[in-house]
Design an enzyme around this catalytic site. Sequence first.
Site, PDB file in Angstrom:
ATOM      1  N   LYS A   1      -2.429   3.046  -0.136  1.00 46.43           N
ATOM      2  CA  LYS A   1      -3.649   3.305  -0.242  1.00 46.43           C
ATOM      3  C   LYS A   1      -3.860   4.751  -0.527  1.00 46.43           C
ATOM      4  O   LYS A   1      -2.811   5.612  -0.518  1.00 46.43           O
ATOM      5  CB  LYS A   1      -4.564   3.158   1.221  1.00 46.43           C
ATOM      6  CG  LYS A   1      -5.983   3.124   0.964  1.00 46.43           C
ATOM      7  CD  LYS A   1      -6.424   1.558   0.657  1.00 46.43           C
ATOM      8  CE  LYS A   1      -7.871   1.153   0.947  1.00 46.43           C
ATOM      9  NZ  LYS A   1      -7.767  -0.300   0.738  1.00 46.43           N
TER      10      LYS A   1
HETATM   11  N1  GLU Z   1      -9.221  -2.223  -2.257  1.00 43.33           N
HETATM   12  C1  GLU Z   1      -9.214  -3.412  -2.137  1.00 43.33           C
HETATM   13  C2  GLU Z   1      -8.681  -3.744  -0.507  1.00 43.33           C
HETATM   14  O1  GLU Z   1      -8.702  -3.011   0.497  1.00 43.33           O
HETATM   15  C3  GLU Z   1      -8.226  -3.997  -2.781  1.00 43.33           C
HETATM   16  C4  GLU Z   1      -6.696  -3.801  -3.118  1.00 43.33           C
HETATM   17  C5  GLU Z   1      -6.305  -4.131  -4.182  1.00 43.33           C
HETATM   18  O2  GLU Z   1      -6.703  -4.709  -5.065  1.00 43.33           O
HETATM   19  O3  GLU Z   1      -5.131  -3.613  -4.481  1.00 43.33           O
HETATM   20  O4  GLU Z   1      -8.173  -4.741  -0.144  1.00 43.33           O
END
Ligand code: GLU
Length: 436
Positions: A126
């Site tokens: 993240k």
């Molecule tokens: N931000 C989204 C999540 O928390 C998508 C993450 C992604 O597609 O890599 O799942």
Amino acid sequence: MSLKTMDRPVKWKGALNGSQDAREANAWHQAMEQLDRAAQKIRLEQYILERLRHAKRTLTVSVPVKMDDGTLRVFEGYRVQHNLDRGPAKGGIRFHPQVSMEEVKALAFWMTMKCAVMNLPYGGAKGGVICNPKEMSIGEIERLTRRYTAEISIIIGPDKDIPAPDVNTNEQIMGWVMDTYSMTIGYSAPGVVTGKPVDIGGSLGRREATGRGVFYITQELANVKGFDLRESSVVVQGFGNVGMNVARIFAQHGCRVVGAADVMGGIYNPEGLDVEALAEWSNKHDTISRFPKGRKISTQELLELPCDILIPAAMENQITHYNAHRIRAKYIVEGANGPTTTEADRILAKREILVVPDILANAGGVTVSYFEWVQDIQSFFWDEKDVNARLKDHMVRSFRDVHDIHTREKVDLRLAAFMLALRRLAQAVRIRGLFP
Ligand code: GLU
């Protein structure tokens, strides 16, 4: 820890010290409580737990940006790779004033778990930048995005770590991530990021994927519980990319969306909201709070409305020991990451309110991100029907895997999802062994 004690199963230590409020507000603490609980249940070896209690890699960067008024501001940004045992790291980037390293670490951990629940060949990551994009111009946001990307480009890449959208980031921003990274290496690398515009290698269906995934999961829930979704009332907290698409997709399938809210406030209409008009209003006014057809309510009141299905699709730490007693939904389906604290989980379980956890319920986004990455690598693009059909397959399969553990081992759905994820992840850790 000595090598001899490494493979002893874990003992549940329970909550750490500190006030209840502080514990609930700390996402990393919440995440570790969830991990410990699942680790104990599957009798995970202590050495594997120890590894998962630490993020593999954390990077803090300063992001200098020239503002429109000619001044220079330095923002703080992070990228955390929690685990890479099952494949490259995967996870979004958020722009928000409350971003912190602890939060980003928790979100990266939840991505590791989410990818394992969905059986995607990824670890978890993240990223985030402390900023308020609502007070920035589009030019300032572009410069922030480009410099942040350049700063984290030492650890991201199509085989290493693949960012995506999250809170307050969108397709255009992912397009700038792709361009900045590509400029640095000297050729176009669409696979470095997902959730980008279709014209530069994005996938059809990615924008709605999280909302659509929430819908497929809720449909499965309705099947196993034997209720009719079209006769259910739905309340959605959050009206960003996830919340808005959740509301629209549920309404398109004939469900009654009775309440919705964003950070500015909410709206309630027991007869059902006109969701398309609401979405239009939101696009025009940047908020749904003054939408005329319904009763005005606060975001907190919204969570306590009587309804069949409550879908928190905003931020962490929304359902806590303060309001869990007052929730009147029959089911909670988590569109956001970490909206329910562990203490609230205990209260809801006692009250027999079933929670479908984030790492399963909102995994539609990362699942179609995976499809996008696969399409980029193969330079072979699918039509939207195929994307949605494969998404449905993945969501249904994972729901059944989790639900089987829930009934067989008599645990709540969150614990079941964590047990499934942890079993898969632990197997990868065991096989790979310890370097050197
Ligand atoms: N931000 C989204 C999540 O928390 C998508 C993450 C992604 O597609 O890599 O799942």
